[in-house]
Design a protein around this motif. Structure first.
Motif, mmCIF file in Angstrom:
data_model
loop_
_atom_site.group_PDB
_atom_site.id
_atom_site.type_symbol
_atom_site.label_atom_id
_atom_site.label_comp_id
_atom_site.label_asym_id
_atom_site.label_seq_id
_atom_site.Cartn_x
_atom_site.Cartn_y
_atom_site.Cartn_z
ATOM 1 N N SER A 17 -0.356 5.074 5.987
ATOM 2 C CA SER A 17 -0.530 3.620 5.905
ATOM 3 C C SER A 17 -0.698 2.990 7.289
ATOM 4 O O SER A 17 -0.444 1.809 7.477
ATOM 5 C CB SER A 17 0.644 2.979 5.154
ATOM 6 N N PHE B 260 0.038 -2.311 5.790
ATOM 7 C CA PHE B 260 -0.451 -1.348 6.781
ATOM 8 C C PHE B 260 0.107 -1.691 8.169
ATOM 9 O O PHE B 260 0.342 -2.856 8.477
ATOM 10 C CB PHE B 260 -1.981 -1.378 6.870
ATOM 11 N N ASP C 203 -8.805 13.042 -4.539
ATOM 12 C CA ASP C 203 -9.344 11.851 -3.877
ATOM 13 C C ASP C 203 -10.611 11.324 -4.543
ATOM 14 O O ASP C 203 -11.031 10.197 -4.281
ATOM 15 C CB ASP C 203 -9.631 12.162 -2.403
ATOM 16 N N ASP D 225 -7.056 2.474 1.003
ATOM 17 C CA ASP D 225 -6.209 3.092 -0.022
ATOM 18 C C ASP D 225 -7.011 3.090 -1.316
ATOM 19 O O ASP D 225 -8.227 2.901 -1.288
ATOM 20 C CB ASP D 225 -4.831 2.407 -0.121
ATOM 21 N N GLU D 226 -6.348 3.288 -2.445
ATOM 22 C CA GLU D 226 -7.098 3.426 -3.692
ATOM 23 C C GLU D 226 -7.901 2.176 -4.067
ATOM 24 O O GLU D 226 -8.926 2.265 -4.726
ATOM 25 C CB GLU D 226 -6.145 3.771 -4.838
ATOM 26 N N THR E 45 0.802 -1.220 0.000
ATOM 27 C CA THR E 45 0.000 0.000 0.000
ATOM 28 C C THR E 45 0.835 1.270 0.000
ATOM 29 O O THR E 45 1.917 1.316 0.581
ATOM 30 C CB THR E 45 -0.952 0.031 1.209
ATOM 31 N N ARG E 46 0.308 2.276 -0.668
ATOM 32 C CA ARG E 46 0.871 3.621 -0.523
ATOM 33 C C ARG E 46 0.020 4.423 0.471
ATOM 34 O O ARG E 46 0.265 5.589 0.714
ATOM 35 C CB ARG E 46 0.914 4.338 -1.881
ATOM 36 N N GLY E 47 -0.996 3.776 0.988
ATOM 37 C CA GLY E 47 -1.839 4.429 1.998
ATOM 38 C C GLY E 47 -2.885 5.340 1.383
ATOM 39 O O GLY E 47 -3.177 5.284 0.193
ATOM 40 N N LEU E 48 -3.417 6.177 2.251
ATOM 41 C CA LEU E 48 -4.544 7.026 1.867
ATOM 42 C C LEU E 48 -4.074 8.467 1.714
ATOM 43 O O LEU E 48 -3.296 8.955 2.531
ATOM 44 C CB LEU E 48 -5.606 6.919 2.970
#
Ligand code: ARG
Length: 304
Positions: free
Chosen positions: A238, A258, A289, A191-192, A7-10
């Protein structure tokens, strides 16, 4: 063979509004968790809330704190105050909630000027019981849309207001479970591509729509969602800040890259809310977003 995508996170979830619980009580019953015979311990509630705020700040998030009105015992659930965001043109707005129950409507009177003070111009979809009900705990950016739960609290008409007012696509999901009366009790964008989801909150067509919307869903059972409030979590980059995390859920989150941080906010479960309900992200950005859709668009699930 599956290729593990870490993940690159949110992108959003770095700026929050919260309400300091100086007058938190369970004075009435507007959801199945509430029982005025079971009151929160004010000292413990305050220390749990402070730990939560410090945890978010420690992860690099900012938290702007609004004072609680003495006449508004549920105001601690700041997620429901309004939907603060950054518009496609860079200006900041807050679509204020118009609460379903009169018991919470005074909260907006304080929240509107507070959001304005943060640079988010307030707008309204209704007030004093007249016009569409909207509670912001039902609305989250994910994928190509603002995903909005409706039924127990937010009304279908509010989806049109949101789409037109913000210039975004709104995807509605019909909530039917009395215990998951806000979408944030059953849906948490990670995330995405990923989100915690509890399809049992929704009717069959909406449950199918939700699973179609999220490429990699982490599905919670009805029991997990209701007893652990695991979907009512917050994501900072993340790191997932959760009230509790079933081992199976933790294993999946860690596999995706995460970190899981647990913060006990059990006193607030007595009013029917957890970490997401206590915090309100105001940095969702249209054009980053979720896509700008000039004029707006509402997509509803098929009838059950
Ligand atoms: N007692 C509050 C109510 O029923 C709890 C709100 C929970 N908040 C949330 N975002 N789900 O309105």
């Amino acid at each position: 063979m599956s290729v593990l995508q870490r993940t690159r996170g949110l992108g959003w979830g770095q700026r929050y509004v919260a309400v300091e619980p100086t007058h938190f009580r369970v004075d009435y019953v507007i959801n199945p968790f509430m029982d005025p015979a079971v009151q929160p311990d004010p000292v413990l509630a305050m220390s749990q809330w402070q730990t939560m705020v410090r945890t978010l700040e420690g992860l690099g998030a900012s938290v702007d704190v609004l004072a609680q009105r003495p006449d508004a015992p549920d105001m601690v659930y700041a997620m429901n105050l309004g939907l603060g965001l950054v518009r496609a043109d860079g200006t900041r707005q807050a679509v204020m909630s118009h609460m379903r129950y009169a018991e919470r409507r005074m909260e907006t009177v304080s929240a509107g000027p507070f959001f304005a003070g943060l640079g988010h111009a307030p707008s309204y979809v209704g007030s004093d019981g007249v016009g569409a009900h909207l509670e912001a705990g039902d609305a989250f950016a994910f994928g190509d849309a603002l995903v909005v739960g409706y039924g127990p609290r937010t009304e279908e008409l509010a989806l049109k207001h949101l789409a037109a007012d913000l210039g975004v696509r709104v995807r509605g999901l019909r909530i039917t479970h009395p215990g998951m009366y806000h979408l944030d009790l059953a849906f948490c964008p990670l995330d995405e591509r990923r989100a915690l989801v509890c399809p049992s909150a929704l009717d069959a067509p909406s449950a199918a729509a939700l699973l179609e919307l999220v490429p990699e869903p982490l599905v919670l059972t009805e029991e997990e969602a209701l007893t652990t409030f695991a979907a009512n979590s917050v994501v900072v980059g993340s790191t997932v800040v959760m009230p509790a995390c079933p081992p199976r859920v933790r294993a999946k989150l860690e596999e995706w890259g995460f970190d899981v941080v647990i913060v006990d906010v059990s006193e607030f479960h007595k009013g029917g809310g957890s970490i997401r309900c206590l915090t309100n992200p105001i940095d969702i950005t249209v054009g980053r977003d979720l896509p700008a859709v000039p004029g707006g668009e509402v997509l509803l699930p098929p009838e059950a």
